[in-house]
Design an enzyme around this catalytic site. Structure first.
Site, PDB file in Angstrom:
ATOM      1  N   ASP A 134       0.877  -1.174   0.000  1.00  0.00           N
ATOM      2  CA  ASP A 134       0.000   0.000   0.000  1.00  0.00           C
ATOM      3  C   ASP A 134       0.913   1.222   0.000  1.00  0.00           C
ATOM      4  O   ASP A 134       2.137   1.099   0.132  1.00  0.00           O
ATOM      5  CB  ASP A 134      -0.943   0.003   1.215  1.00  0.00           C
ATOM      6  CG  ASP A 134      -2.309   0.606   0.863  1.00  0.00           C
ATOM      7  OD1 ASP A 134      -2.331   1.747   0.365  1.00  0.00           O
ATOM      8  OD2 ASP A 134      -3.335  -0.069   1.067  1.00  0.00           O
ATOM      9  N   HIS A 138      -3.877   2.055  -4.893  1.00  0.00           N
ATOM     10  CA  HIS A 138      -3.189   1.901  -3.594  1.00  0.00           C
ATOM     11  C   HIS A 138      -1.726   1.542  -3.838  1.00  0.00           C
ATOM     12  O   HIS A 138      -1.160   0.724  -3.104  1.00  0.00           O
ATOM     13  CB  HIS A 138      -3.869   0.821  -2.749  1.00  0.00           C
ATOM     14  CG  HIS A 138      -5.093   1.317  -2.020  1.00  0.00           C
ATOM     15  ND1 HIS A 138      -5.036   1.999  -0.833  1.00  0.00           N
ATOM     16  CD2 HIS A 138      -6.407   1.230  -2.339  1.00  0.00           C
ATOM     17  CE1 HIS A 138      -6.264   2.311  -0.434  1.00  0.00           C
ATOM     18  NE2 HIS A 138      -7.119   1.869  -1.339  1.00  0.00           N
ATOM     19  N   GLU A 158     -10.769   0.936  -4.679  1.00  0.00           N
ATOM     20  CA  GLU A 158     -10.621   2.389  -4.571  1.00  0.00           C
ATOM     21  C   GLU A 158      -9.693   3.032  -5.601  1.00  0.00           C
ATOM     22  O   GLU A 158      -8.981   3.980  -5.289  1.00  0.00           O
ATOM     23  CB  GLU A 158     -10.161   2.753  -3.151  1.00  0.00           C
ATOM     24  CG  GLU A 158     -11.157   2.324  -2.094  1.00  0.00           C
ATOM     25  CD  GLU A 158     -10.755   2.729  -0.692  1.00  0.00           C
ATOM     26  OE1 GLU A 158     -11.591   3.379  -0.027  1.00  0.00           O
ATOM     27  OE2 GLU A 158      -9.644   2.400  -0.249  1.00  0.00           O
TER      28      GLU A 158
END
Ligand code: ACM
Ligand code: ZN
Length: 684
Positions: free
Chosen positions: A190, A267, A322
């Site tokens: 991440d 990410h 996301e």
């Protein structure tokens, strides 16, 4: 023999569970077994007691791992007899018909555990350990037939935001596997740090694994700079291939499959800081890989090849959540890819990447697992969906014939507050007490049998943005992770909150003795006191006109919310807090139906700045007898101050007035904007 047995297919009302409330000695096993009969005599061990490995295929290392921390003897034999704990592998075992199931019979003469697999024997030994009395040197007499409800019973540890040592992960495997959890999902990559040695891309661990600030919030709210690993005070770390081999060997003995997660296409700021040529802009700060660039696929496939070499798990988790996708709209390579592949949206461009990666994984004999965003733009043919934004993703996946794993934030995100926020270390938000986790039912009723069978199980997730230390992570994990374990293993008919709570009170004391740092459930404060009762007041049940609309994402009880007498709890997602966004904000009028003498009007707002929820900067309360001509009762100015708290504040008026209509307006702070949440307008 006192029978209080349970078989899933027999009417539960006729039976008693192993730990149901009753007037006989209880068999306390967590998670509650499928069927449990208490038998008359206990097995008492002594220095002559042997463990009989009755089948040569039984892995001695597994037995040693299962008996870790147990007072039982470790003398082994292959010849069955009395005064023994007999372990038997039987691939034809009919009852239970489950690869992970087992039978456990404890009589004064011997203990017998039979299973089809090493995992079944491991779980039989775990149950046996839980009914072992170390002081009396005996094992409680039982006859158990047990099998899990779901094949996937998982916990995700985010080791990117804060790196965790191999020893820490092993310690969690010890506890989780002793409650028969069998999947450990490691969120290895991440923005805040890459955590896995990849030989082909050394910058991932020389650079992308290190950052300048230890506290994630300082780093995230600051410049988000990564640094070389020998930078003074560089904070981070990564697992070498040797570390992973050591971890996997340990996990395998504990029947735990480790599922690695490599995030894509988003990410990925840390990768794109080390290899900026893989983003659309080639600038540090980008989160999304460039899907138009073939070099992206070369990178991802090279990385995944090494991941596959390291990890034997059937599933490889590829993230997928996301993605911003904004740069894809203007990037010439992404635009070309969309044109060449006839893709009509950036969602389809993401789907192109996921499809291609799935093909690659399938070609290596592995399966793709991803967060529910992988549904957007079309799900890859064999993909399994991990449903986190509620249950919709999981439902959609099984309706399309795919497998799904349920991990909805509302029930399974173990990074939220587990008790009154004022009593807890700062968390990312939310309010998820143990009983709410325990109440979760992963299989929606509305589906067909075939669809229901596609749910593989359930997972709890510990994201660590706000969880810097090992002790804090254990505190967030336990006991909530064990509620997930019981949801994953125990059939709903055998679940009982009261029994679970009593068992957890005892287990918590045990965990502390073993060196864990759980939340002490006996000291739980509970929900916001206001939320416990329905409030009667002059406006209760009266009609509210929304002069400006409420936020559809947080409707609570819709137009009834502000006068339904229900006050909100510690978190805005409990469907009692109604949200307002945008410049307009809250502007509502209550009709009391007739002119009444009133003495106070008040509404409570919530503030939690992490998710951008703020108090209003100005509140205007006015009254009218005819609904047209309003007189201001009060105007309240409030200076909004950003802080780390979860706060509640009343904005109200006190005095004497005779009105039929009450208008309540609340304006947002200009600097922060954000969301307003209100639970009730109380009129006295
Ligand atoms: C997630 O919480 N972004 C999967
Ligand atoms: Zn691009």
């Amino acid at each position: 023999m006192k029978k209080y047995s349970f078989y899933g297919f027999i009417l539960s009302s006729l039976l008693f569970s192993c730990s149901a409330e009753q007037n006989m000695p209880q068999v306390n096993i967590t998670p509650v077994p499928l069927s449990c009969t208490q038998s008359d005599g206990n097995f008492e061990w002594n220095s002559k007691t042997r463990i009989c490995i009755a089948s040569p295929q039984i892995n001695r290392g597994m037995v040693e791992a299962a008996l870790q921390d147990s007072p039982l003897p470790r003398e082994f034999t292959q010849d069955a007899g009395n005064n023994m704990i007999v372990l038997q592998l039987d691939s034809t075992l009919q009852q239970p018909q489950s690869e992970e199931g087992y039978t456990l019979q404890v009589s004064p003469k011997r203990v017998t555990i039979k299973a089809r697999s090493q995992a079944g024997l491991f779980y039989g030994l775990q149950s046996m350990k839980q009914i072992t009395d170390p002081v009396a040197s005996h094992i409680q007499g039982v006859d158990i037939t047990d099998a899990p409800r779901f094949p996937y019973r998982g916990i995700m540890l985010d080791v990117s935001r804060h790196f965790r040592s191999v020893d820490f992960v092993k310690k969690q495997i010890d506890l989780l596997s002793s409650y028969k959890m069998n999947r450990l999902h490691l969120h290895l990559t991440d923005a805040a740090g890459w955590r896995l040695e990849i030989e082909k891309y050394p910058r991932l661990t020389e650079y992308a694994a290190w950052r300048k600030q230890a506290i994630w919030k300082d780093w995230w709210n600051g410049k988000r700079e990564l640094c070389e690993k020998d930078f003074p005070d560089a904070y981070g770390g990564f697992y070498t291939k040797e570390d992973i081999a050591e971890l996997l060997e340990y996990a395998a003995l504990h029947q735990m499959t480790i599922i690695p997660e490599i995030e894509m296409p988003s990410h990925s700021e840390e990768v794109l800081a080390a290899y900026p040529e893989l983003s659309c802009t080639h600038k540090v700060g980008a989160a999304d890989f460039c899907v138009g660039n073939e070099k992206t696929f070369e990178f991802l496939e090279n990385v995944l090849s090494e991941v596959i070499e390291m990890f034997p798990s059937e599933y490889i988790h590829i993230g997928g959540d996301e993605a911003g996708k904004a740069a894809w709209k203007t990037c010439s390579l992404c635009k070309k890819r969309m044109k060449d592949e006839n893709l009509t949206s950036v969602d389809e461009l993401q789907s192109y990447l996921i499809h291609r990666i799935e093909k690659f994984l399938n070609s290596k004999g592995r399966k793709l697992l991803g967060w529910d965003e992988i549904l957007e733009g079309g799900l890859a043919p064999n993909a399994t969906v991990m449903s986190w934004r509620g249950e919709e993703g999981g439902i959609k996946a099984v309706r399309a014939g795919h497998h799904a794993i349920m991990t909805p934030g509302e029930f399974c995100y173990l990074d939220g507050y587990q008790d009154a926020p004022y009593s807890q270390p700062e968390a990312i938000g939310g309010y998820l007490p143990l009983n709410k986790v325990y109440s979760y039912e992963p299989v929606p009723d509305s589906l067909s049998i075939e669809e229901k069978n596609l749910f593989l199980g359930v997972q709890g997730n510990v994201w660590t943005e706000y969880i810097p230390t090992d002790e804090h992570m254990e505190y967030m994990l336990y006991p909530r992770a064990i509620a997930i374990a019981e949801i994953g293993w125990t059939i709903p008919e055998n679940k009982s909150w009261n029994s679970f709570y009593e068992r957890i009170l005892k287990e918590t004391a045990q965990w502390k003795l073993q060196g864990y740092s759980p939340f002490e459930i006996s000291e739980e404060i509970g929900n916001r006191p206001e939320a416990l009762d329905t409030l009667a007041h002059l406006a209760a049940g009266k009609k509210v006109t929304f002069n400006k609309p409420y936020w559809k994402n947080y409707p609570a009880n819709g137009e009834l919310t502000l006068t339904d007498g229900l006050r909100g709890g510690w978190n805005y997602n409990d469907k009692r807090w109604i949200g307002f966004v945008g410049d307009d904000r809250m502007d509502v009028t209550i009709d009391l139906e007739e002119v009444k003498d009133i003495h106070s009007v008040s509404a409570t707002f919530m503030q939690i700045c992490g998710p951008w929820v703020f108090f209003p900067t100005k509140v205007i309360i006015s009254g009218s007898t005819n609904g047209k001509d309003f007189q201001t009762l009060t105007e309240i100015d409030h200076k909004v101050v950003k802080d780390d708290l979860v706060s509640f504040k009343d904005f109200g008026w006190k005095g004497d007035a005779s009105v039929r209509y009450i208008r309540y307006q609340a304006q947002p702070d200009k600097t922060y904007g954000g969301v307003q949440f209100v639970d009730e307008i109380v009129v006295e």
